[in-house]
Structures are given as C-alpha cells and as structure tokens.
Scaffold this motif. Sequence first.
Motif, short mmCIF file in Angstrom:
data_model
loop_
_atom_site.label_atom_id
_atom_site.label_comp_id
_atom_site.label_asym_id
_atom_site.label_seq_id
_atom_site.Cartn_x
_atom_site.Cartn_y
_atom_site.Cartn_z
N ILE B 125 0.88 -1.21 0.00
CA ILE B 125 -0.05 0.07 0.03
C ILE B 125 0.89 1.36 -0.08
CG2 ILE B 125 -1.50 1.38 1.32
CD1 ILE B 125 -2.59 -1.28 2.45
N ILE B 126 1.83 1.21 0.90
CA ILE B 126 2.71 2.36 1.02
C ILE B 126 3.48 2.66 -0.51
CG2 ILE B 126 4.93 3.39 2.13
CD1 ILE B 126 2.31 3.01 4.10
N ASP B 127 4.00 1.42 -1.07
CA ASP B 127 4.48 1.65 -2.49
C ASP B 127 3.74 2.32 -3.41
OD1 ASP B 127 6.94 0.43 -1.29
OD2 ASP B 127 6.35 -1.52 -2.10
N GLN B 128 2.44 1.72 -3.46
CA GLN B 128 1.39 2.48 -4.40
C GLN B 128 1.34 3.65 -4.13
OE1 GLN B 128 0.23 0.55 -6.88
NE2 GLN B 128 -0.99 2.50 -7.62
N CYS B 129 0.98 4.26 -2.81
CA CYS B 129 0.52 5.57 -2.67
C CYS B 129 1.91 6.50 -3.12
CB CYS B 129 0.12 5.72 -1.12
SG CYS B 129 -1.28 4.77 -0.94
N VAL B 130 2.99 5.86 -2.60
CA VAL B 130 4.30 6.82 -2.98
C VAL B 130 4.18 6.99 -4.45
CG1 VAL B 130 6.67 6.76 -3.13
CG2 VAL B 130 5.59 6.21 -1.02
N ALA B 131 4.09 6.03 -5.19
CA ALA B 131 4.18 5.87 -6.90
C ALA B 131 2.89 6.93 -7.31
CB ALA B 131 3.96 4.69 -7.33
N GLN B 132 2.10 7.02 -6.57
CA GLN B 132 0.93 8.10 -6.82
C GLN B 132 1.28 9.83 -6.47
OE1 GLN B 132 -2.12 6.84 -4.63
NE2 GLN B 132 -2.95 5.51 -6.06
N ASN C 151 10.88 3.41 -1.12
CA ASN C 151 12.32 3.79 -0.96
C ASN C 151 13.09 4.05 -1.82
OD1 ASN C 151 12.09 4.96 1.73
ND2 ASN C 151 12.34 3.13 2.78
N ALA C 152 12.61 3.37 -3.02
CA ALA C 152 13.70 3.34 -4.31
C ALA C 152 14.14 4.74 -4.64
CB ALA C 152 13.03 2.53 -5.41
N MET C 153 12.95 5.87 -4.52
CA MET C 153 13.24 7.25 -5.04
C MET C 153 13.64 7.84 -3.63
SD MET C 153 10.62 7.98 -7.61
CE MET C 153 9.39 7.11 -7.09
N LEU C 154 14.64 8.62 -3.33
CA LEU C 154 14.95 9.39 -2.27
C LEU C 154 14.23 10.62 -2.31
CD1 LEU C 154 18.63 8.06 -1.10
CD2 LEU C 154 16.26 7.08 -0.41
#
Lengths: 129, 507, 251
Positions: B125-132, C151-154
């Motif tokens: 979920i965190i990954d998805q939201c970061v990508a958005q 975290n792949a993009m800082l």
Amino acid sequence: MIEHCGISRDAGGLRSGLEELAALAGRFHAEVRVPGTAEGPNPELEKALRVADFFGLAQLMLRDALAREESCGAHFREEHQSAEGEARRDDANFAHIAAWEHRGDGAEPLRHAEPLRFTTLQPSTRSYR
Amino acid sequence: MSSLPDPQLPAGPIAEAWRRSREALPLISPLRKRNLTLLVVGTGLAGASAAATLAEQGYRVRVLSFHDSPRRAHSVAAQGGINAARAQAVDGDSVSRLFADTLRGGDFRAREAGCQRLAEISSAIIDQCVAQGVPFAREYGGTLATRSFGGALVSRTFYARGQTGQQLLYGAYQALMRQVAAGRVELLCRREVLELITVDGVARGVVCRDLLSGALEVHTAQAVLLATGGYSNVYFLSTNALKSNASAIWQAHRQGALFANPCFTQIHPTCIPSGDAYQCKLTLMSESLRNDGRIWLPASAGDERAPAAIPEDERDYFLERLYPAYGNMAPRDVASRRARELCNAGHGVGPGGRSVYLDLRDAIAREGRQVIEARYGNLLEMYERISGDDPTDTPMRIYPAPHYTMGGLWVDYPLMSSIPGLFVLGEANFSEHGANRLGASALMQGLADGYFIAPATVTAWLSGHPTPTIADDAPACREALERARSRIGALFQGGGTLPVDAFHRQL
Amino acid sequence: MTSLSGASGSLSLNLRIWRQDNPGEPGAYRSFRLERVGADLSLLEALDQLNEQLIATGERPVHFEHDCREGICGSCGFLVNGQAHGPRAATSVCQLYLRQFADGATLTLEPWRSRAFPPIQDLVVERSALDRLIAAGGYCSVNTGQAPDGNAMLIGQEQAASAFATATCIGCGACVASCRNASASLFVAAKLAHLGQLPQGQPERRRRARAMQQQMTAEGFGSCSSNLECEAVCPKQISADWISWMHREAR
C-alpha cells in the motif's frame, strides 16, 4: 445511545435503551416535519432518511451489546469486570463473530455465531497497569 | 437463512495465506471485462481505490458519490497515519508482528486470516501511494519516515503531517479521476443510495436519489461494491462528518445481508467537548497530545474552582494513579471509560461536568512553551479556534466521543456479504479490527480492501457465476423503486411539527 | 477572550442571506434575525439553528454545503461580508465561530460567483469543474500493482514538506470566488507544484501542465488577475508564488 450503549454498557441500561428507542422512533414517524417535497434539492429529506435508518441500526447495536455477555475491546459490560474494574472477556462462550439476520422490521432479528479459531496466537489478557 | 454462509477462510498455514489464495483465484479475460459493469458506492479510501483499480483492469465502472466531489469523502479527515510492516524496519518489525498487534489490539475478536492478510498487504500500500505522489514525511536522508502509535512497540506508522487521510484520499481520488478521463469510470455525484436491487438473491444494482433533481434512479450492474463507511453518526455527537450516513449498509441488511458485531464501536478519548445544545459535531484531537499532556480532575466531586485555583494535592491524575505502567498513554477504551466513571461521580468539569482536563503545564515547564507549541502547533490552534481558550495558559478540556465503528456488514474472506454479488469494503464491513481498532489501521484496511483484495476477489466471483444484464425496468428494479418511493412518501405524511435534528439529538 | 468553560454568553445577529430557489429563477437577499445564539457556536451551527426556526414556520431552510465541519473536506464555502470563508485567515467557514463577531453584527452571506461554478440553490454552487481539472492531468499515471519500492526514490525532507504544503489544497473554490477574473490558477498551480516537485511526477510534468491549463480555459475560468486575493483567502494558505512557477511550467 451514548448513555446506554457508549463507553460502558449494562443490561438494565441496554434494555431501557431499547424501550426509549422504540418510543422515540414511534414519535419520529408521527411528529417529524420534513419541509418541501421529494422534488429538487432537499437536505432535510436526506437527514430524515438517514435518521430513520439510524433508529434501526441503534436497535441492532443495543441488541448486540445485550447479547454479548462479556467485556472485550471497546465493548465494556459493567457486569463483566474484575475487582479492579478491568474488562473480563469470556473466550469459552463469546470467541465468535455475531452476525445478525434481519427478519422483518417488526420481528426479532436472528443472531448467528461464526466461531473464531486461533492457530498462531492464543488469546491473552490485556494489561496496562 | 438457517445458517451462516461459509466464511471461505484459506486452508493451510497462516503465513503467506493471502499470497497462496490470491494465486489460486480464477481470472477472466480482458475482453470479457469490457462487457461487465461494476457499481461502486462511495468514494472514500476503499471506494475510490477499488473503482480506480477495477477500471485499470478493464471493467466498466460506475461510481456513485453522495458528495459534490469524490474528494469530500470522510477518509479525508483522518489525521494520524497508516500502519505498514516494511522489510527495511530497523526496530524488529515484521509482518507477523503487525498481524499479532492487530489481533491482540482487537482483543481476539477478529479472524486471524484477515489480520494476517492485512499485515501481508500493508507494505505494498505504501509503495502504491508513494508512486501516486502521496507526499509522505521523509527522513533527512530521503527515506520514508515513521512514527510510533498506540498499541505498538515498533515505529511503523507512515504519515503526512496531521493530514495523512487527506493525502491518501487525494492519491486514490486522482487515480479515480484518471480513469474518468479515460472513459472507463462513469462518475455520478450527489447520489444517495436508498435501496439494493437483488435478482434471484444476487445483488445486481441499487436505487438512488439524485440529490439535485430529486429523481429516483435505477443503476444495474453485474456486481455491487459498497464502500460507504461506518455508522458512528447513530450517536448524535460523533467525530464523523455530518453526512456520513449508514443508509446503504442498513438497507442492504434489510434486504438480507447479515450485519456483524454492531455493538463494537470505538470511542476516542481526546475530543473537544460540546459547549452548546446546538453543537452538532465533535472534533477529534490527535491522541499524540497524551504524550505530553497530563489528564486530571478535581479530587473532590463538585469542585467548581477554576483549574489554576486547584492546588496540586487536590488534583487527581487518575490515569497515572490507576495505570502506573502506561499512565496517560493507556489505550483509548480504558482512558475513555475511566473519564466517564469520574464524570458520572461528579468530578467532571466544564458545562454539565462532562469533560476532563488535559494539561500541558508540566510539559511546558519542563521543555519550554516554544518546544510544545512547535510539536503540537496545529492542534493547539485548532483547540483555541473551537473553544476560545489558549491551551498553553489553561488546561484543555476533552471528552470521549464516538468516531469509528468496527462492526459492519458481515463479509467472508473474499469480502463478499451474505448476498452473493454484494461486496463490502472499508469501514462498512465488519473488518479485521475485532472489538477494538488500533490507531492508524483504518486507512490501512480501507486501501488494502480497495487496491488489492476486492479487485482480485470480485474477478474470481464473476468468473464463476452467470452475469446477466438486468433491464432497468425488470420487476426487481421496479420493486426496489417502489420501496424507496414509499419510504420517502411516509416521511412527508407525518404532518408533525418538529425538525429531524430534534429527534436525532435524543438518540 | 470568551471561553468555553465560563459563561461565554450569547449574541444576536442579523443575517442577510442570498436566497435562490433554482438556477432558472433570480435570487435576492433575505434578512433574518437570530436572537441570543451561543457565542461558542460556529457560523454553520447558527445556520442550523436558523433552519430549525424556518422549518417551524414552514419556510424552506437555507441550503448550504457542509460535511466534516473541521476544515478539511472542502465542502463548505461562501462569502461572509464579501470575504471568502469570512474574516479569519487560514480558516474555512465551518471553523468560523460566532465569538468572532460583535453583538448585533450584520453578516451578508453570498454564494461563490464564477462562470465555472453554476448556481444551484441559495449558497450552493456546482464546483465539478475543479474535478475535471484534476481529470485533465492532476495525477501520476501508475496502475495498482506497478509501484516500485517507496524507498527506491529518495526524496529530501524539505522537498517532501514543500510538496506536501501544496498538496493540502481542499478544493473548496475560495481562490476562484475571490479572484476578480474567477481564475483557478492557484488551484491548478497547487496541483502542478505538488506533483512537479516530486520525482514521481516528472515523466508527465510538461503534459500535465499543458493539459490542466488548457482545461482551465475550457471550463470558463479566467486568467490570473495578479491581485493575490486567492492566497489571502486560502484556508490552507497555499502561496500564490506557485502561480508564476506554473506559468514557467507550461512553456
């Protein structure tokens, strides 16, 4: 609802809650005034529809609280506490999900129980003292 | 219904049970998806994320929102953060620890397979939201920042200042609007769902009211997803937005969907209390204030002196007295209950004796006013705005208020209710929080349901069941319309004199 | 300062409210007097109270948008004495409390006025144009399940905080309502700045800037009037500096 089915609950309060609720719901349908018509925007109609639904929900909440004769998590029954006033859970009889079936607006709903099984962690008692 | 439907729990060991069961779920071809319509009700975290994801997968999606815009959904008001067990944790956190905390926090009244699945999905979920583009707080080095929250000994809560819910919702909302622009989502705002349509026992649509024209509309689909939130507004004063109704789940219940654990409602200890009978809403203050604030009441009942006039030895720091180990950080339910007991015994302060003090005096003496103001700046400002009191001079007054409901429509492991074809997501279902939800877990559950679980399980259900097209004037649709019409008509027939709020206030 | 804990008192207010039954009919101001309402109530709660009185007398209640009543959902919004969200800075109208006003004060309540916000009823207007601006490009195109490790993009702490500050826009429309050209520049600039400051937003940065600004024109919003009233009324205090930043973006 906040008085009878809020932070802590007891059988007497829940029963009188059910009675007061029935009376209030009856008065609502007889005495409410919803201005305007069903045509066009009518926020008071929206409010009336949801409050009418809340009466049904409130009744189910009270029944469920009455049927769950234990204290667990946010559900605290006055009758089920330790000498220090802490919650007393009853795993032998209430380690289940209560699932209510509607059987008509005037009729008693039916309470089903889905047993909970714990394979990795066994139920323990919370303590914050 | 003589017995409960099978909850469809996964077989085998609990670890990775979701990955195993997901990989075994049947799929359907993209060509067939194009011809299937799904109805999503609600545009909070669960509804918007599910609608966007299902549209990305090729379904035709129709979304109904009560509001003028999907971005208004009440998920927007969540403050604290979202839990996730990340592989890079340095404090020993893991999927199994998040699982255990969720199950324990719920006081062993949730399904362990559900709690496990939530923990397993949390990191994605965190990954998805970061990508958005969700602007989560970051460490100086640029990695995602975390903080700790009640009920956990590890730091696993990801946050965007005190507006995490807002930022996560906008991520899902933007994903939804992207699908609207692509023509795969039809968005219908200002619609209130009044009835569920079932055909041969299967959910196939809803009746809703257009809140501008007042017209009743029939919307049919091959499956229906309800993501309409909880029912805390049954209590007149709660922290829920005023329009957070529970009509869709209640009407689905009346049509046969089982309702699970309705009495499990969470009451948050740190809300700004009511000051006037016409106040209609309580505002939550993040419980992080309890890290520095000391909660107390006058030791003798009926003491009406101003707080500053009450000497130290006549104050009862009751949480510290009763719970020396946790003190003011005792869990939500315990803190709420003790406050209520003492208020009922006549120790309460403020109008009607319905509040307790949360006092920053000692923290200010210890660390200085500036440090405390910097730490809680926006919260202190919010309190001052609502109450008119400066919390660095006068102790804040707080009281518990309902703000989340763990109960909801019963669903099986694939999130389907006891009515086939009716899926229930987020706070609207009875969820994995058992009898008590941990802080920062509501956002996690809403997004797990919407981004990852429902899109897989809805597809699996559609693949194995007939998906007829229902005409808008089919008998089941006409009956549902009639039910809605007669309920509306009855409300106008009372001929009474009192406004709706007069009754809600007494509830 | 009056206080919740003491006898905070009450006050009387004269409310001049824009009443309009529907978009097809002309509206007009109507005056109402509220006697001795609690000073600790919010302005919206005072309207609730007025509406109860109107229901009792058989008159149609005043229609206004509201929901969370804690300043985050963006539903509420109207002009109070000509000022969007009223006299208090960094405050949406639901967070405006009566103790702010003098006893006997007259408050004129008027809906947002903009070609892109058609009137609906009383203080309510249609703001779906703002949703269409977002649909035009206010997102990162990433399907569920495609995301790389977060975290792949800082992203530096200050960079993240600056992106956050622009992402706090609640979509209330006050910036549009207060602009003499009814421009949505601050709204669009805030979204472009939010995504444009983050690495995730880079692949679509130019396309997004062009598409959102084109949509702004198509919806009937005007161009920036440079009088910075938008910044002054923004409940989230988003800086108008981002508007000039936006103008460089679309090139």
